[in-house]
Design a protein around this motif. Sequence first.
Motif, mmCIF file in Angstrom:
data_model
loop_
_atom_site.group_PDB
_atom_site.id
_atom_site.type_symbol
_atom_site.label_atom_id
_atom_site.label_comp_id
_atom_site.label_asym_id
_atom_site.label_seq_id
_atom_site.Cartn_x
_atom_site.Cartn_y
_atom_site.Cartn_z
ATOM 1 N N ALA A 144 0.826 -1.208 0.000
ATOM 2 C CA ALA A 144 0.000 0.000 0.000
ATOM 3 C C ALA A 144 0.859 1.256 0.000
ATOM 4 N N ILE A 145 1.942 1.265 0.764
ATOM 5 C CA ILE A 145 2.843 2.423 0.783
ATOM 6 C C ILE A 145 3.527 2.596 -0.571
ATOM 7 N N ALA A 146 3.921 1.467 -1.184
ATOM 8 C CA ALA A 146 4.539 1.555 -2.505
ATOM 9 C C ALA A 146 3.554 2.092 -3.540
ATOM 10 N N ALA A 147 2.268 1.724 -3.411
ATOM 11 C CA ALA A 147 1.261 2.228 -4.352
ATOM 12 C C ALA A 147 1.061 3.722 -4.184
ATOM 13 N N SER A 168 -0.057 7.007 6.516
ATOM 14 C CA SER A 168 -1.258 6.581 7.239
ATOM 15 C C SER A 168 -2.460 7.151 6.519
ATOM 16 N N GLY A 169 -3.575 6.516 6.700
ATOM 17 C CA GLY A 169 -4.798 6.948 6.054
ATOM 18 C C GLY A 169 -5.664 5.758 5.709
ATOM 19 N N PRO A 170 -6.787 6.007 5.070
ATOM 20 C CA PRO A 170 -7.693 4.888 4.752
ATOM 21 C C PRO A 170 -7.094 3.874 3.788
ATOM 22 N N SER A 171 -6.161 4.324 2.942
ATOM 23 C CA SER A 171 -5.572 3.396 1.979
ATOM 24 C C SER A 171 -4.381 2.634 2.535
ATOM 25 N N ILE A 172 -3.870 3.035 3.708
ATOM 26 C CA ILE A 172 -2.731 2.364 4.336
ATOM 27 C C ILE A 172 -3.262 1.529 5.499
ATOM 28 N N PRO A 173 -3.160 0.199 5.450
ATOM 29 C CA PRO A 173 -3.674 -0.617 6.568
ATOM 30 C C PRO A 173 -2.831 -0.424 7.822
ATOM 31 N N SER A 174 -3.494 -0.453 8.961
ATOM 32 C CA SER A 174 -2.831 -0.383 10.257
ATOM 33 C C SER A 174 -3.119 -1.652 11.037
ATOM 34 N N ALA A 175 -2.458 -1.805 12.175
ATOM 35 C CA ALA A 175 -2.664 -3.006 12.983
ATOM 36 C C ALA A 175 -4.085 -3.097 13.514
ATOM 37 N N ALA A 176 -4.758 -1.948 13.646
ATOM 38 C CA ALA A 176 -6.121 -1.954 14.184
ATOM 39 C C ALA A 176 -7.176 -2.202 13.122
ATOM 40 N N THR A 177 -6.875 -1.844 11.866
ATOM 41 C CA THR A 177 -7.882 -1.964 10.812
ATOM 42 C C THR A 177 -7.645 -3.132 9.877
ATOM 43 N N TRP A 178 -6.418 -3.659 9.837
ATOM 44 C CA TRP A 178 -6.121 -4.732 8.885
ATOM 45 C C TRP A 178 -6.747 -6.038 9.326
ATOM 46 N N LYS A 179 -7.302 -6.760 8.371
ATOM 47 C CA LYS A 179 -7.876 -8.074 8.637
ATOM 48 C C LYS A 179 -7.356 -9.042 7.591
ATOM 49 N N PRO A 180 -7.049 -10.278 8.003
ATOM 50 C CA PRO A 180 -6.551 -11.246 7.012
ATOM 51 C C PRO A 180 -7.617 -11.595 6.001
ATOM 52 N N ALA A 181 -7.195 -11.820 4.792
ATOM 53 C CA ALA A 181 -8.127 -12.196 3.730
ATOM 54 C C ALA A 181 -8.646 -13.605 3.973
ATOM 55 N N PRO A 182 -9.917 -13.841 3.695
ATOM 56 C CA PRO A 182 -10.445 -15.198 3.899
ATOM 57 C C PRO A 182 -9.775 -16.193 2.980
ATOM 58 N N ALA A 183 -9.598 -17.378 3.501
ATOM 59 C CA ALA A 183 -8.942 -18.426 2.717
ATOM 60 C C ALA A 183 -9.831 -18.841 1.559
ATOM 61 N N PRO A 184 -9.266 -19.046 0.378
ATOM 62 C CA PRO A 184 -10.093 -19.457 -0.775
ATOM 63 C C PRO A 184 -10.650 -20.856 -0.564
#
Length: 403
Positions: A144-147, A168-184
């Motif tokens: 996200a930072i590279a983007a 930081s911001g809505p486009s940069i995930p943080s430890a409080a907002t990031w969630k792992p993607a569901p397994a396929p």
Amino acid sequence: MSLISRPPGSGRKKPFSNKPGGRRNDNNRIYNCPLPIVFWYPPPTRVRSLLGLLGLTLTKVETLQCHGVFDEATRSVWVSSKTDSTILWRRGFFGKGDLSRSEPSWLARQINSRRSGGNRLTAEEMTAKRRAERKQFKIDRAKAIAAVAAEAEAVFESEGRVVVPALSGPSIPSAATWKPAPAPEPPETPVTPQEEEVPQEDEEPPEDLEHLQLTLPEAFFLLWNFDCLTVTDPHTDELMTIQQIWIAFQTAQLTPPLPTSPKPPLQFDNPFLINYIVYHHYRSLGWVVRGGIKFCVDYMLYKRGPVFNHAEFSVVVCPVYEDPADQELSVVDIHNSAAFPWSWLSTINRVNTQVFKTLILAYVTIPARSRVSLEVLNSPACLQYYSIREVTVRRFIPARMRD
């Protein structure tokens, strides 16, 4: 420390823990006994009240018996019985599984790997899951930072404006907002009628190949203080007496210069004696003592155990000779006996400060040969000639300690 279960009505405030409620309650139930002895309290009666006035009691003490085999090559005692391993781990956190990080959970991990959708994970599986999620979070945040940086470069090339990339911001995930993607979900495969008619046979459970390993200080603490462990000689398959175990544990630490050479006589600076004195000291004060090689120390001290809270203190064992001449004549290469440089102390202190642990230097004074005869080493009575001094070392961090 020896009080295991309390009579009805003698409740105690539960310590604060950040674990979920259901898991915390399960741990309080499973690990309610801090030692492999149990105090049974009779129900309140008039007879009990009268005996209490006379200084007597009807409380019964039950000592659980476990069995192990002494292994000189690994300098440990092997407990192969699943029941005994469970007792020693759940009643005091003694030993570790030889195929696990701490709790002997190899069999549970194998069973969970065979089951699809198993919800209850072992401690090692939960740790591995958290580490994988933490690694994935760092990867997603770096992307996200590279983007954002690439977008700022594109704006500069097209419009000539300088845009400072935001960390930081809505486009940069943080430890409080990031969630792992569901397994396929795996693709569904069509099932033929022939396969539906074939009954599925239950797989046989895997054989438990893991055993519990007790360090020499742990084993001697259990058999000498509580008489809840018996040790077998692997060569004769006979039970060893306390004196035989005491001599064997010391001899295992003395490595001869050649395999065919006889082992040197017992020494006051034997590593087993030094480590057992520190282990016994903190265990007798109610601490749960575990190995601390992960944090470059000898021991870690827990209030209740590793399943409840993190260790608060880390201990480095520092032998000190009462007579400096004994160190020059010693045939034992014991670590931390020489003066260590300040860089070593600063490194260990920094490592433990970063994980919020207080470093303790436990100085064990070794008695002088001119004052005490070597014959006292034939029995545990020699421990009265040793002493311990504790020094707490804290690292000064201006940003944290300003207030």
